[in-house]
Design a protein around this motif. Structure first.
Motif, PDB file in Angstrom:
ATOM      1  N   ARG A 134       0.530   1.644  -7.096  1.00  0.00           N
ATOM      2  CA  ARG A 134       0.357   2.415  -5.863  1.00  0.00           C
ATOM      3  C   ARG A 134       1.622   3.189  -5.468  1.00  0.00           C
ATOM      4  O   ARG A 134       1.789   3.577  -4.322  1.00  0.00           O
ATOM      5  N   SER A 135       2.492   3.396  -6.435  1.00  0.00           N
ATOM      6  CA  SER A 135       3.717   4.154  -6.168  1.00  0.00           C
ATOM      7  C   SER A 135       4.006   5.051  -7.376  1.00  0.00           C
ATOM      8  O   SER A 135       4.854   4.732  -8.210  1.00  0.00           O
ATOM      9  N   PRO A 157       6.571   4.140 -12.808  1.00  0.00           N
ATOM     10  CA  PRO A 157       5.777   3.881 -11.608  1.00  0.00           C
ATOM     11  C   PRO A 157       5.469   2.410 -11.401  1.00  0.00           C
ATOM     12  O   PRO A 157       5.264   1.662 -12.362  1.00  0.00           O
ATOM     13  N   GLU A 158       5.432   2.031 -10.159  1.00  0.00           N
ATOM     14  CA  GLU A 158       4.947   0.720  -9.766  1.00  0.00           C
ATOM     15  C   GLU A 158       3.521   0.894  -9.245  1.00  0.00           C
ATOM     16  O   GLU A 158       3.105   2.007  -8.920  1.00  0.00           O
ATOM     17  N   LEU A 207      -3.731   8.755  -3.307  1.00  0.00           N
ATOM     18  CA  LEU A 207      -3.514   7.325  -3.124  1.00  0.00           C
ATOM     19  C   LEU A 207      -4.615   6.696  -2.281  1.00  0.00           C
ATOM     20  O   LEU A 207      -4.968   5.529  -2.465  1.00  0.00           O
ATOM     21  N   HIS A 215       0.748   3.956 -12.236  1.00  0.00           N
ATOM     22  CA  HIS A 215       0.803   2.697 -12.978  1.00  0.00           C
ATOM     23  C   HIS A 215      -0.551   2.421 -13.624  1.00  0.00           C
ATOM     24  O   HIS A 215      -1.601   2.776 -13.083  1.00  0.00           O
ATOM     25  N   ASP A 233      -3.365   0.969 -11.551  1.00  0.00           N
ATOM     26  CA  ASP A 233      -3.995   1.751 -10.480  1.00  0.00           C
ATOM     27  C   ASP A 233      -5.373   2.225 -10.927  1.00  0.00           C
ATOM     28  O   ASP A 233      -5.523   2.829 -11.987  1.00  0.00           O
ATOM     29  N   GLU A 276       3.208  16.399  -1.149  1.00  0.00           N
ATOM     30  CA  GLU A 276       3.193  15.102  -0.468  1.00  0.00           C
ATOM     31  C   GLU A 276       1.810  14.799   0.097  1.00  0.00           C
ATOM     32  O   GLU A 276       1.313  13.668   0.003  1.00  0.00           O
ATOM     33  N   GLU A 331      -0.536  13.930  -2.690  1.00  0.00           N
ATOM     34  CA  GLU A 331      -0.277  12.572  -3.174  1.00  0.00           C
ATOM     35  C   GLU A 331      -0.895  11.539  -2.240  1.00  0.00           C
ATOM     36  O   GLU A 331      -1.517  10.569  -2.696  1.00  0.00           O
ATOM     37  N   ARG A 332      -0.743  11.703  -0.947  1.00  0.00           N
ATOM     38  CA  ARG A 332      -1.334  10.764   0.006  1.00  0.00           C
ATOM     39  C   ARG A 332      -2.850  10.710  -0.135  1.00  0.00           C
ATOM     40  O   ARG A 332      -3.466   9.638  -0.083  1.00  0.00           O
ATOM     41  N   TRP A 368       1.830  13.817 -11.479  1.00  0.00           N
ATOM     42  CA  TRP A 368       2.011  12.437 -11.049  1.00  0.00           C
ATOM     43  C   TRP A 368       1.640  11.499 -12.188  1.00  0.00           C
ATOM     44  O   TRP A 368       0.638  11.726 -12.893  1.00  0.00           O
TER      45      TRP A 368
END
Length: 335
Positions: free
Chosen positions: A235-236, A232-233, A329, A255, A258, A322, A325-326, A252
């Protein structure tokens, strides 16, 4: 000799009092590559240092002892300075840290991974030694330090298997293989022998898939997830989806940088209807918490784990991963 152009591989060797940490480090030093120089930072709880005298004073080995307290607690303020002096003096090819068996190791990990050392140290696997006979002692298994040592470790080696009853060893293996987040390796050993390859199952903060079968026997699932070599990067996150036996799962991995607003994230996770289980280890500011929800009941507690944030959901039906996940985040904040 390390010229500081590359990061220094760094390992913490932890475990409760008397599990054999110093013996294990001696064994590692006996089998280290002759061309390498290693630095050892040892911490004792007592006022009179003894462990340093039990380690070799050879060419290519530099030992520094911090006595008189736990360097991750009362001695924490001086840990950065002690590390800097040791690194400057020894210029090591590897750094090994042995905290006291009474020490909470997360304070050391926070120091190793802070800005002062991020370009100097490559914090690799944390190895915890466990004497399975301790599992028969309520005062030990209820001890927060004992729990934190197991929680933070990437690898747990059940030591003194030549002295412990098979029943205790099997209980330890079952418990360790059911921990969340999962261990990268659970194994047996005697006399503190550690395969040096285990020290590098984590590199630059990423788990290396070089020990097949190290997670025990996994249930049969269908998986649809990212390349295991992709990490993971900020925020990704990496998402992993599976299903089997009439259940669906999605996990999930975020990073390490985060950082979440816990109360907002708790609202998101508790707002998901109809789930069987949600587990998460979550970074909130300088602390990390373990979130646990079974059906409609949830709680959280401070945890020693420091590697990354992760959330896993198990449900009897497929959810809108999805959308979830949003929403997660949207709970991120600046650290």
């Amino acid at each position: 000799m390390n010229d500081h152009k590359r990061k220094i591989p760094t390992n913490i060797i932890t475990g409760f009092l008397g599990v054999g940490k110093t013996t294990a480090i001696n064994a590692m030093l006996a089998s280290k590559p002759e061309s390498e120089s290693w630095a050892i930072l040892v911490n004792e709880f007592g006022q009179v240092g003894i462990d340093q005298e039990m380690l070799p004073d050879d060419d290519g080995v530099y030992v520094k002892e911090v006595a008189g307290g736990c360097m991750c607690c009362s001695m924490g303020a001086s840990l950065s300075k002690t590390l800097s002096v040791l690194i400057e003096h020894a210029s090591p090819d590897r750094l090994i840290i042995e905290p006291t068996g009474l020490g909470h190791p997360e304070g050391i990990m926070d120091t190793l991974m802070n800005r002062s050392f991020k370009d100097i140290l490559d914090v690799r696997a944390t190895v915890c030694l466990l004497d399975p006979r301790l599992l028969d002692q309520e005062e030990v298994i209820s001890n927060k330090t004992f729990q934190d040592q197991l929680s933070m470790s990437d690898i747990v080696l059940i030591n003194k298997c030549d002295l412990a009853a098979e029943e205790f060893i099997e209980i330890a293996e079952t418990s360790l293989n059911n921990m969340f987040p999962p261990k990268q390796h659970v194994g047996r050993t005697t006399r503190g022998l550690i395969d040096l390859k285990l020290l590098d199952v984590v590199r630059e903060g990423k788990f290396c898939n070089q020990l097949p079968g190290s997670h025990g026997h996994a249930p049969h699932h269908h998986h649809n997830h990212s390349d295991p070599d992709v990490w993971p990067e900020p925020r990704s996150p990496i998402k992993k989806i599976g299903n089997g036996s009439g259940f669906y799962s999605c996990g999930w991995i975020f990073h390490r940088s985060d950082c979440f607003d816990y109360w907002k994230l708790e609202g998101v996770l508790n707002g998901i209807r109809g789930i069987n289980r949600i587990k998460g280890v979550i970074r909130i500011s300088s602390d990390w918490v373990l979130f646990n929800r079974v059906q409609d009941e949830s709680d959280f507690d401070k945890v020693a784990y420091r590697r990354d944030s992760r959330v896993e959901i198990i449900s009897p039906f497929e959810l809108d991963w999805e959308k979830i996940e949003r929403e997660m985040l949207a709970c991120l904040i600046d650290a």
